[in-house]
Design a protein around this motif. Sequence first.
Motif, short mmCIF file in Angstrom:
data_model
loop_
_atom_site.label_atom_id
_atom_site.label_comp_id
_atom_site.label_asym_id
_atom_site.label_seq_id
_atom_site.Cartn_x
_atom_site.Cartn_y
_atom_site.Cartn_z
N SER A 1 0.82 -1.21 0.00
CA SER A 1 0.00 0.00 0.00
C SER A 1 0.86 1.26 0.00
N VAL A 2 2.14 1.12 0.37
CA VAL A 2 3.04 2.28 0.35
C VAL A 2 4.33 1.90 -0.38
N PRO A 3 4.93 2.85 -1.10
CA PRO A 3 6.18 2.53 -1.78
C PRO A 3 7.25 2.13 -0.76
N GLN A 4 7.83 0.96 -0.97
CA GLN A 4 8.75 0.41 0.03
C GLN A 4 10.02 1.24 0.18
N CYS A 5 10.59 1.67 -0.95
CA CYS A 5 11.84 2.41 -0.87
C CYS A 5 11.68 3.67 -0.02
N ALA A 6 10.57 4.38 -0.26
CA ALA A 6 10.37 5.64 0.45
C ALA A 6 9.97 5.40 1.91
N SER A 7 9.59 4.18 2.23
CA SER A 7 9.17 3.90 3.60
C SER A 7 10.33 3.52 4.50
N ILE A 8 11.46 3.16 3.92
CA ILE A 8 12.62 2.83 4.77
C ILE A 8 13.73 3.86 4.61
N CYS A 9 13.73 4.59 3.50
CA CYS A 9 14.82 5.55 3.27
C CYS A 9 14.95 6.53 4.44
N PRO A 10 16.16 6.65 5.01
CA PRO A 10 16.32 7.53 6.17
C PRO A 10 16.61 8.98 5.81
N ILE A 11 16.79 9.25 4.52
CA ILE A 11 17.23 10.59 4.13
C ILE A 11 16.08 11.39 3.53
N GLU A 12 15.77 12.48 4.20
CA GLU A 12 14.69 13.35 3.71
C GLU A 12 15.06 13.89 2.34
N GLY A 13 14.12 13.83 1.43
CA GLY A 13 14.35 14.42 0.11
C GLY A 13 15.11 13.54 -0.87
N ALA A 14 15.53 12.34 -0.47
CA ALA A 14 16.34 11.53 -1.39
C ALA A 14 15.50 10.83 -2.44
N ILE A 15 14.20 10.65 -2.16
CA ILE A 15 13.34 9.96 -3.13
C ILE A 15 12.19 10.89 -3.53
N LEU A 16 12.04 11.07 -4.84
CA LEU A 16 11.02 11.97 -5.37
C LEU A 16 9.93 11.19 -6.08
N ASP A 17 8.72 11.75 -6.12
CA ASP A 17 7.66 11.12 -6.90
C ASP A 17 7.75 11.59 -8.36
N ALA A 18 6.81 11.13 -9.17
CA ALA A 18 6.86 11.41 -10.61
C ALA A 18 6.78 12.91 -10.90
N PHE A 19 6.28 13.67 -9.93
CA PHE A 19 6.16 15.11 -10.13
C PHE A 19 7.34 15.88 -9.55
N GLY A 20 8.30 15.16 -9.02
CA GLY A 20 9.48 15.81 -8.47
C GLY A 20 9.31 16.24 -7.02
N ALA A 21 8.23 15.81 -6.37
CA ALA A 21 8.04 16.19 -4.96
C ALA A 21 8.66 15.12 -4.05
N ALA A 22 9.30 15.56 -2.97
CA ALA A 22 9.93 14.63 -2.04
C ALA A 22 8.89 13.81 -1.31
N LEU A 23 9.07 12.48 -1.29
CA LEU A 23 8.14 11.66 -0.52
C LEU A 23 8.33 11.85 0.97
N ASN A 24 9.58 12.16 1.35
CA ASN A 24 9.86 12.44 2.76
C ASN A 24 10.42 13.87 2.86
N PRO A 25 9.52 14.84 2.99
CA PRO A 25 9.98 16.23 2.97
C PRO A 25 10.79 16.58 4.22
N PRO A 26 11.52 17.70 4.18
CA PRO A 26 12.37 18.10 5.31
C PRO A 26 11.60 18.09 6.63
N GLY A 27 12.20 17.50 7.64
CA GLY A 27 11.59 17.47 8.96
C GLY A 27 10.72 16.26 9.20
N SER A 28 10.30 15.58 8.12
CA SER A 28 9.33 14.50 8.30
C SER A 28 9.94 13.25 8.94
#
Lengths: 498, 92
Positions: free
Chosen positions: B46-73
């Motif tokens: 139900s959730v993208p796996q890479c973005a659910s474990i990645c520890p770095i904010e902003g390292a993974i973007l969606d198709a529109f270029g928005a960070a899945l894990n924005p700063p502070g999250s």
Amino acid sequence: MELPVLNENPASKGGCSAGSCGSTDDQMNHLSDEIRAKVQNHPCYSEDAHHYFARMHVAVAPACNIQCHYCNRKYDCANESRPGVVSELLTPDQAVKKTMAVAANIPQMTVLGIAGPGDPLANPERTFETFRRLSQDAPDIKLCVSTNGLALPDSVEELSKHNIDHVTITINCVDPEIGAKIYPWIFWENRRIKGKKGAKILIEQQQKGLEMLVAKGILVKVNSVMIPGVNDKHLAEVSKIVKAKGAFLHNVMPLIAEAEHGTFYGVMGQRGPNAAELQDLQDECSGDMNMMRHCRQCRADAVGLLGEDRGDEFTMDKIETMEIDYQAAMEKRKVIHQAIEAEMNSKREVKAEKAEQFAQQEKMTTRPVLMAVATSGQGVINVHFGHAKEFLIYEASPDGVRFISHRKADQYCGGDTTCGDGESVLQRTIRALEGCEAVLCSKVGFEPWEMLEQAGIMPNGEHAMEPIEEAVMAVYKEVARSGKLDEVDQAERARAVA
Amino acid sequence: MALKIIESCVNCFACEPLCPSKAIYEAKPHFLIDPKKCTECEGDYSVPQCASICPIEGAILDAFGAALNPPGSLTGIPPEKMAEAMAELQSH
Ligand code: SF4
Ligand code: SF4
Ligand code: SF4
């Protein structure tokens, strides 16, 4: 109960709590004979062995499955390494080669650990392949692993198949409320779980893992990071619980948080504990737990004996060209290990004898005193004040001499001309000795001598090359005779420790 | 639709084994997602796996270029606080 040599306490001295009497190495006091035999030559478990044997780490496990507020994932796992350290990631194959190369060249290297850069058990393939091959090809090396505990229950079975000496779990709390202030999220069953809910799962997994390891007969050490205002009041309870479940050691480490590490605690201004707070907590816990007071939070990527780093000799390109005959190396290692053990045992016997004699003497009624000692090991005072990288802190009291902790010194003089900053470094070093009333070293220069005296710390260079405990006791008795320590004054003592 | 790993990735390997589509691969200077393979985990999780474990904010973007894990999250550090701390460090 008659305690064997390692205990070093005069046996059956009535009325004195085991943790505070006799001589040093009291971190071993509560251990069963079996565990003691297993750990007495382990560099991580006794101040003594620290100077004779070495451990090394290999960085094979980059991934992590949780976030700790004292960690910045751009660097190595902060649970096992100093903040801000980045290790060169090795493949399991490279790690095995490196370990065997180091073992062949530094026979004192007896323990290999996997501790990161992330969580070893969040990288099970890489971690276990390394263990599998080393258990097979280098059976004289003990293996250890450190973990945050989340994946531990799933790994116990596999761990029990290898030459695993002990497992270290970092447990900072047993209360999810507190956990939520330390762990912002965990990755669990294919999703990221934040806050209290995540912390609760992590805590349950840690405790379950601890129980399973103990049930399998694998030694478990627990590390806790002391975070003032967050878990400092809570850690005595953690200590009690993990001990009841069978952990054989509990090691409380101070939080290290600086803004430049980019960690949550660093940026938010969370402070670490000072030496006195740490010591108070360790004292509070030692009644029910064996503490590793000598732990220096050694750098996970250092290679060699305490205080030295020979990592440069074992870079991957150098190792590729080494021809290692491990069978021959193992023979050589065995001979050297036996010689070291013999030396350590004879020193222990001498100490035990001294403690015995001490117990016969009439008991003094003077207050305890903290003293700092400059040593590079071998149990003697052998370092010049200005060259000391660290000081060992001992408490002398009518009950004897006990090792309390080590404190880092800023080296103010490297013996060359780069001493521009000399003044302030010396002052910092003296500040590190706060609470001590004497400092024993092989020599003290004129300038530091005066400054030490002004700071109320008596410099003493009269016991160069003498065994530490004896020298500390001799100085203590001298001060006691002068009448300065009469009456155990609680206020005075509190001031001395603060 | 596909996610994208950008240069702030610290090469921690955490995402790679989790990908149900084998879309993530080790590369220099950082891990990458093969956009032809990435399914955004649809049908698997139900959730993208890479973005659910990645520890770095902003390292993974969606198709529109928005960070899945924005700063502070992920770290909980308010972005202004982080900026403040970094500015303070630079001034030294
Ligand atoms: S377990 Fe280690 S690597 Fe993972 S977040 Fe905590 S300190 Fe960092
Ligand atoms: S979103 Fe899912 S499919 Fe796409 S790269 Fe990430 S883990 Fe793989
Ligand atoms: S989890 Fe994030 S930081 Fe780690 S390798 Fe994948 S994209 Fe890079």
